[in-house]
Design a protein around this motif. Sequence first.
Motif, mmCIF file in Angstrom:
data_model
loop_
_atom_site.group_PDB
_atom_site.id
_atom_site.type_symbol
_atom_site.label_atom_id
_atom_site.label_comp_id
_atom_site.label_asym_id
_atom_site.label_seq_id
_atom_site.Cartn_x
_atom_site.Cartn_y
_atom_site.Cartn_z
ATOM 1 N N VAL A 58 0.869 -1.187 0.000
ATOM 2 C CA VAL A 58 0.000 0.000 0.000
ATOM 3 C C VAL A 58 0.897 1.226 0.000
ATOM 4 O O VAL A 58 1.720 1.404 0.897
ATOM 5 N N THR A 59 0.772 2.046 -1.008
ATOM 6 C CA THR A 59 1.599 3.254 -1.094
ATOM 7 C C THR A 59 0.865 4.500 -0.618
ATOM 8 O O THR A 59 1.481 5.525 -0.366
ATOM 9 N N ALA A 60 -0.470 4.417 -0.509
ATOM 10 C CA ALA A 60 -1.266 5.543 -0.012
ATOM 11 C C ALA A 60 -2.633 5.015 0.389
ATOM 12 O O ALA A 60 -3.047 3.932 -0.040
ATOM 13 N N ALA A 61 -3.310 5.775 1.216
ATOM 14 C CA ALA A 61 -4.665 5.413 1.643
ATOM 15 C C ALA A 61 -5.484 6.687 1.748
ATOM 16 O O ALA A 61 -4.959 7.760 2.086
ATOM 17 N N ALA A 87 5.907 2.025 2.103
ATOM 18 C CA ALA A 87 4.676 1.255 2.214
ATOM 19 C C ALA A 87 3.946 1.623 3.491
ATOM 20 O O ALA A 87 4.542 1.674 4.568
ATOM 21 N N CYS A 88 2.647 1.903 3.354
ATOM 22 C CA CYS A 88 1.838 2.141 4.547
ATOM 23 C C CYS A 88 1.779 0.844 5.360
ATOM 24 O O CYS A 88 1.541 -0.229 4.809
ATOM 25 N N ALA A 89 1.977 0.962 6.647
ATOM 26 C CA ALA A 89 2.000 -0.212 7.523
ATOM 27 C C ALA A 89 0.581 -0.658 7.848
ATOM 28 O O ALA A 89 0.123 -0.597 8.989
ATOM 29 N N VAL A 90 -0.128 -1.096 6.815
ATOM 30 C CA VAL A 90 -1.509 -1.554 6.940
ATOM 31 C C VAL A 90 -1.486 -3.023 7.316
ATOM 32 O O VAL A 90 -0.739 -3.815 6.721
#
Length: 277
Positions: A58-61, A87-90
């Motif tokens: 995930v690069t953005a949310a 990377a977003c830590a999702v």
Amino acid sequence: MATVAALAFLAFAVPGATAAQAAVPAVPHAAVPAIAHSVAPALTTVCANQPFPAGYIVTAAATTGLSSPCQGFLQYTIALPTNGAHACAVGAAEIPAGWVITGSSIVAQPQCAGEYATDTINQPYNGIQACLGSTFPSPYVLTAITSGNYAPCDGQAMTLTQQYAGIVACANTAVWTDWVVTAVSSGSACAGYGLETLDPAYDGIVACGQGPNPAGYVITENWTTSNGCGLDQGLKYNLPYNGIHACGDSTLPTGWYVTSTYADSLCGLFQGETLQS
């Protein structure tokens, strides 16, 4: 006669005059139409309530409204991993296999909907410093841990090294399949975790009793303690053969079974077993 001679001269002087050949017209080749290969488009977004595709980060949310395709759930911008990517830590998006975290933020980032921190990822190489706690692939082992804070990780970092016979690694490293611990020691390189020497398994090797049994081997001797292993037990590993006497703490390879049990002084606290395939 002069006229005949002149005509004969012209016949030899003009190419093709004596043996004229009919021109053969070229046969046109029918054009072969190019075959169109359909390439599946790379995924770019996914809703938080949908299954997350393996291998992506995930690069953005972003937040969404109830009338949007994501119906109020977060919409993730996703991509295949690249060196240096953030990377977003999702929770749903694990770091893909074969990549390590080389930088980490504990503060929620705006590009991650203000909810998630970010991790910087890279493919490992010999001597890379990765954030402590990052997973890492074979054949890398952990050989050092920083004693203090490593700024890119906002915490401690670990040094990853490609394993080789006799490598001294941190005691909290992964021990890969068919490798064993052959000695333990102390030192400051691993921030108090201790050290262990790693070697590939071979028939008759004596190893310290920690970590998984090497695949395909059985234990044929047990010692309560072993030289070089500190307080750990010592184990002798051998490749099985029909009728071999193994110890009861062996992990039997597929296709092998026990035909009889007996008391065996070589196995210490464990019973002896006769094996057959």
